[in-house]
Write a protein that holds these residues in place. Structure first.
Motif, PDB file in Angstrom:
ATOM      1  N   UNK A  81       0.848  -1.186   0.000  1.00 43.03           N
ATOM      2  CA  UNK A  81       0.000   0.000   0.000  1.00 43.03           C
ATOM      3  C   UNK A  81       0.889   1.244   0.000  1.00 43.03           C
ATOM      4  N   UNK A  82       0.749   2.054  -1.024  1.00 41.63           N
ATOM      5  CA  UNK A  82       1.453   3.335  -1.080  1.00 41.63           C
ATOM      6  C   UNK A  82       0.526   4.396  -0.507  1.00 41.63           C
ATOM      7  N   UNK A  83       0.890   4.915   0.665  1.00 39.42           N
ATOM      8  CA  UNK A  83       0.002   5.800   1.424  1.00 39.42           C
ATOM      9  C   UNK A  83       0.316   7.261   1.109  1.00 39.42           C
ATOM     10  N   UNK A  84      -0.651   7.954   0.511  1.00 40.42           N
ATOM     11  CA  UNK A  84      -0.489   9.379   0.227  1.00 40.42           C
ATOM     12  C   UNK A  84      -0.946  10.238   1.400  1.00 40.42           C
ATOM     13  N   UNK A  85      -2.080   9.841   2.011  1.00 40.68           N
ATOM     14  CA  UNK A  85      -2.610  10.607   3.146  1.00 40.68           C
ATOM     15  C   UNK A  85      -3.516   9.715   3.991  1.00 40.68           C
ATOM     16  N   UNK A  86      -3.309   9.716   5.304  1.00 48.55           N
ATOM     17  CA  UNK A  86      -4.172   8.983   6.220  1.00 48.55           C
ATOM     18  C   UNK A  86      -5.211   9.954   6.781  1.00 48.55           C
ATOM     19  N   UNK A  87      -6.481   9.664   6.521  1.00 47.78           N
ATOM     20  CA  UNK A  87      -7.581  10.540   6.913  1.00 47.78           C
ATOM     21  C   UNK A  87      -8.185  10.139   8.256  1.00 47.78           C
ATOM     22  N   UNK A  88      -8.059   8.857   8.600  1.00 47.78           N
ATOM     23  CA  UNK A  88      -8.626   8.363   9.854  1.00 47.78           C
ATOM     24  C   UNK A  88      -7.893   7.088  10.248  1.00 47.78           C
ATOM     25  N   UNK A  89      -7.647   6.930  11.550  1.00 49.15           N
ATOM     26  CA  UNK A  89      -6.981   5.729  12.045  1.00 49.15           C
ATOM     27  C   UNK A  89      -7.460   5.475  13.469  1.00 49.15           C
ATOM     28  N   UNK A  90      -8.231   4.409  13.669  1.00 50.25           N
ATOM     29  CA  UNK A  90      -8.744   4.113  15.006  1.00 50.25           C
ATOM     30  C   UNK A  90      -8.778   2.605  15.225  1.00 50.25           C
ATOM     31  N   UNK A  91      -8.692   2.193  16.482  1.00 47.87           N
ATOM     32  CA  UNK A  91      -8.746   0.782  16.848  1.00 47.87           C
ATOM     33  C   UNK A  91      -9.871   0.552  17.844  1.00 47.87           C
ATOM     34  N   UNK A  92     -10.527  -0.596  17.731  1.00 49.32           N
ATOM     35  CA  UNK A  92     -11.677  -0.905  18.578  1.00 49.32           C
ATOM     36  C   UNK A  92     -11.625  -2.368  18.988  1.00 49.32           C
TER      37      UNK A  92
END
Length: 219
Positions: free
Chosen positions: A76-87
């Protein structure tokens, strides 16, 4: 369960190669280590995925998911992370089937040779990354067979089994996996679609299966 929304491109590197161009996507990372990539227009079917066991390595701008047995990779080539959460979801109780459907599964598992002489049961409720297959068994040659059970099978049941087969056939320990749609009644459109996709259709007689059960327990 970790949920990541990011602008990314995805490359699958393995026996086949596949490329998803840069776009906003949902990335699901589950406790079993599986990783799946989703868009907003395909219901619950992922665009690409990696079954467990696998390992995620996160580096600046690049995430690499490597399968622990085959070495296949999702890059995965990541340009921008908009959200990151763990549950923490805890242990799922699983799908509770209605009485007849659950009993059909139990009876067919006990009498798996209803599907063919020399067939053997692997297990009921075989878990995949997208849900449990009702029955996983092996035919007389030892080949894997996934069985989807319904009281009344329609086109949705064929689509469901197709998704399971697509996923399971990417597992080198199972492949090749064929499919059986087993039900008390199968609508004509579902039968036509299933047979077109190489899925065998089997009509089950619930009373006959119950009779097999009673015969086995009379003495």
């Amino acid at each position: 369960m970790r949920l990541v929304i990011a602008r990314c491109s995805v490359d699958y590197v393995g026996k086949l190669t596949a490329h998803l161009p840069m776009a906003p996507r949902l990335i699901l990372i589950k406790a079993d280590s599986s990783v799946s990539i989703h868009a907003d227009d395909r219901a619950f079917k992922p665009l690409n995925w990696m079954n467990p066991p696998c390992k995620l390595r996160e580096e600046e701008g690049t995430w690499t998911v490597t399968h622990g047995k085959t070495g296949e990779k999702l890059v995965l080539t990541m340009e921008e992370i908009l959200h990151d959460s763990s549950h923490e979801l805890g242990v799922d109780p699983g799908l509770v089937k209605d009485g007849v459907e659950a009993h059909l599964q139990e009876l067919l598992a006990e009498h798996i040779t209803t599907l063919g002489a020399g067939w053997t049961l692997v297990r009921r409720e075989y878990m995949t990354a997208i849900g449990p297959v009702d029955i996983l068994c092996r035919d007389h040659t030892g080949a894997s067979v996934a069985v989807e059970l319904k009281r009344r099978a329609n086109i949705d049941a064929v689509e469901q089994l197709t998704r399971y087969l697509e996923l399971m056939n990417r597992d080198p320990l199972l492949a090749p996996v064929s499919g059986i749609l087993a039900a008390q009644a199968i609508v004509p459109q579902a039968r036509t679609l299933a047979e077109d996709r190489g899925i065998r259709c089997v009509t089950l007689d619930y009373d006959e299966l119950r009779g097999i059960e009673r015969t086995d327990t009379l003495f």
